[in-house]
Design an enzyme around this catalytic site. Structure first.
Site, mmCIF file in Angstrom:
data_model
loop_
_atom_site.group_PDB
_atom_site.id
_atom_site.type_symbol
_atom_site.label_atom_id
_atom_site.label_comp_id
_atom_site.label_asym_id
_atom_site.label_seq_id
_atom_site.Cartn_x
_atom_site.Cartn_y
_atom_site.Cartn_z
ATOM 1 N N LYS A 192 -39.611 -22.879 7.085
ATOM 2 C CA LYS A 192 -40.134 -22.236 5.879
ATOM 3 C C LYS A 192 -39.998 -20.727 6.001
ATOM 4 O O LYS A 192 -40.243 -20.163 7.070
ATOM 5 C CB LYS A 192 -41.600 -22.632 5.674
ATOM 6 C CG LYS A 192 -42.198 -22.159 4.351
ATOM 7 C CD LYS A 192 -43.613 -22.705 4.188
ATOM 8 C CE LYS A 192 -44.249 -22.271 2.878
ATOM 9 N NZ LYS A 192 -45.613 -22.800 2.704
ATOM 10 N N SER A 245 -46.767 -25.364 -1.298
ATOM 11 C CA SER A 245 -45.731 -24.354 -1.414
ATOM 12 C C SER A 245 -44.526 -24.590 -0.516
ATOM 13 O O SER A 245 -43.519 -23.891 -0.624
ATOM 14 C CB SER A 245 -46.334 -22.980 -1.085
ATOM 15 O OG SER A 245 -46.797 -22.960 0.265
ATOM 16 N N SER A 299 -50.342 -27.129 1.384
ATOM 17 C CA SER A 299 -48.940 -26.769 1.158
ATOM 18 C C SER A 299 -47.924 -27.501 2.025
ATOM 19 O O SER A 299 -46.725 -27.379 1.801
ATOM 20 C CB SER A 299 -48.747 -25.256 1.330
ATOM 21 O OG SER A 299 -49.274 -24.567 0.232
#
Length: 477
Positions: free
Chosen positions: A79, A154, A178
């Site tokens: 990420k 996210s 997330s």
């Protein structure tokens, strides 16, 4: 699909160590897969040359007779709020779109030390603020199960990378769900460890008392292995725990479902829950009961206040953490520079997206004079009570179970103009972050429209081994 794309690391490792396949060939196959699936927009950047060079070096290491690391040749996506030295660290934002990290996060150092291969940086909601991966400056990510749907957020890029076989495992971050919510939406496993289990050094902060680096994978064994590598105390992060890292892989391998006590909170099964999701989750719980587990009703009476509490505290921390992005030291700087204050204001107004600005303003408001006691201090008290509810429930049960999300994956753009509806997608996940305890989302089935449904298991502090083991058990039912 290429025979060099694997479902689990154990399969890949056996082939690599027996030299039936090479790291370079496997890495090339995953890079080709990323190119084939680029319309999903799972990646902000692909490290093609770096990844191939590292894979080639690992092949040479093995050929020279050197011992392979625990993650030898594991193709991973990271990420893009986790620092990798020399690579862009954008957090999905315009304000950091050209910023390169000058150091490795602690988790990255540990992965590299065990011979993992990084394929690229995964797309994400801007500064990890969102539940759909639509707020990214680099465009929305599409769900590989149904490209008209969101992948969750996210960590949507990380989830799609794993779900679409563009990476075998991915790292994400979980502030209020997330990792788990996108795992649920993309039909994979998503683990959020106990707060302090994994170092946050090198993770760009959103909510410092909530954030944890997590793991997304297709198997519980892979998540357990990666957690075993990245967990542990770190002198660079004072919030890490000195609790010994357990042999999670061995725990998963030796787990017996019989006698496990699973708590079922009535508060997780209300009218707000989609009826199809409720049916799928309850069917999976009954399957666990048939396998020897015991289902026990529990109560989490303050959970109804969790979402409001989370969005007060997390936005307050975001307001403070994101104050450092001002155009002066690094990141985007506006051309409007008649004076210093205009430069600060314009750089932030132009550099941040709408959702980030909304949360900064909300956080600044609850921290302001006259509202601090009414909102922030009161929310801190409620946070403690929510944790106490969980600890009391854990006196009689081993884990707590329920749906990961109250709704199935929704259509791209559907909730962008309704932030409250978007926030409600986190209603079942934020309590684990508020309480600092581990939780995992596991595929449970699908709706009539073949949209994925996830079931969530919440564990005792540092009980990652138990919830990872249950994830394996669920997969075998």
């Amino acid at each position: 699909m290429s025979e060099l794309i694997f479902r689990s690391y154990s399969e890949l490792r056996e082939k690599l160590l027996s030299k039936k396949v090479s790291c370079e060939a496997v890495t090339a196959a995953y890079l080709n897969r990323i190119e084939e699936k680029k319309e999903l927009n799972a990646f902000i950047a692909v490290f093609k040359e770096t990844a191939l060079a590292r894979a080639k070096a690992l092949d040479a290491k093995l050929a020279d007779g050197n011992a392979p690391g625990k993650l030898f040749g594991l193709p991973m996506a990271i990420k893009n709020n986790i620092a990798i030295e020399g690579e862009r660290l954008t957090c999905g934002s315009k304000i950091l779109s050209k910023f390169n990290s000058i150091y490795d996060a602690t988790a990255i150092k540990k992965l590299l030390a065990e011979d993992a291969v990084f394929l690229g940086s995964a797309n994400m909601d801007e500064f990890a603020m969102g539940s759909s991966t639509e707020t990214s400056y680099f465009g929305a990510t599409k769900n590989s199960v149904d490209p008209t749907k969101v992948p969750g957020g996210s960590s949507g890029g990380s989830a799609v990378a794993v779900a679409s076989d563009c990476a075998l495992v991915a790292l994400g971050s979980d502030t209020g769900g997330s990792v788990r919510q996108p795992a649920s939406f993309c039909n994979i496993i998503g683990l959020k460890p106990t707060y302090g289990r994994v170092s946050r050094f090198g993770l760009v902060a959103y909510g410092s008392s909530f954030d944890q680096i997590g793991v997304l994978s297709k198997t519980a064994e892979d998540a357990a292995l990666v957690l075993e590598v990245i967990a542990g105390e770190d002198a660079q992060d004072s919030t890490t725990s000195d609790e010994p890292v357990k042999p999670y892989v061995n725990e998963v391998a030796s787990f017996k479902l019989s006698g496990l006590k699973i708590g079922i909170p009535n508060e997780f099964f209300t009218d707000a829950l989609d009826k199809e999701i409720e049916a799928v989750v309850k069917a999976k719980l009954e399957a666990l009961k048939a396998g020897g587990a015991e289902l026990i009703p529990v109560s989490l009476p303050r959970s109804e206040y969790a979402l409001a509490t989370y969005y007060i505290l997390a936005t307050a921390e975001a307001s403070s953490n994101l104050a450092r992005f001002d155009g002066a030291r690094y990141g985007y700087r506006s051309e409007k520079q008649s004076d210093l204050m205009e430069m600060y204001t314009a750089s932030r107004s132009e550099g941040f997206g709408m959702e980030v600005k909304r949360r900064i303003m909300l956080g600044t408001y609850v921290l302001s004079a006259g509202y601090y006691d009414a909102y922030y201090r009161k929310a801190q008290k409620v946070r403690r009570l929510i944790r106490e509810d969980y600890l009391k429930a854990f006196e009689t049960v081993d884990v707590i179970a329920g749906p990961t999300s109250p709704i199935p994956p929704f259509t791209l753009g559907e909730k962008m103009d309704d932030p409250l509806a978007m926030y409600l997608a986190d209603i079942y996940t934020v309590t684990a972050n508020l309480s600092g305890i581990p939780a995992i989302s596991v595929p449970a089935g699908s709706t009539k429209e073949n949209l994925p449904v996830g079931i969530q298991f919440i564990g005792k502090p540092f009980g990652e081994g138990t919830i990872l083991s249950i994830a394996k058990a669920v997969a075998s039912l």
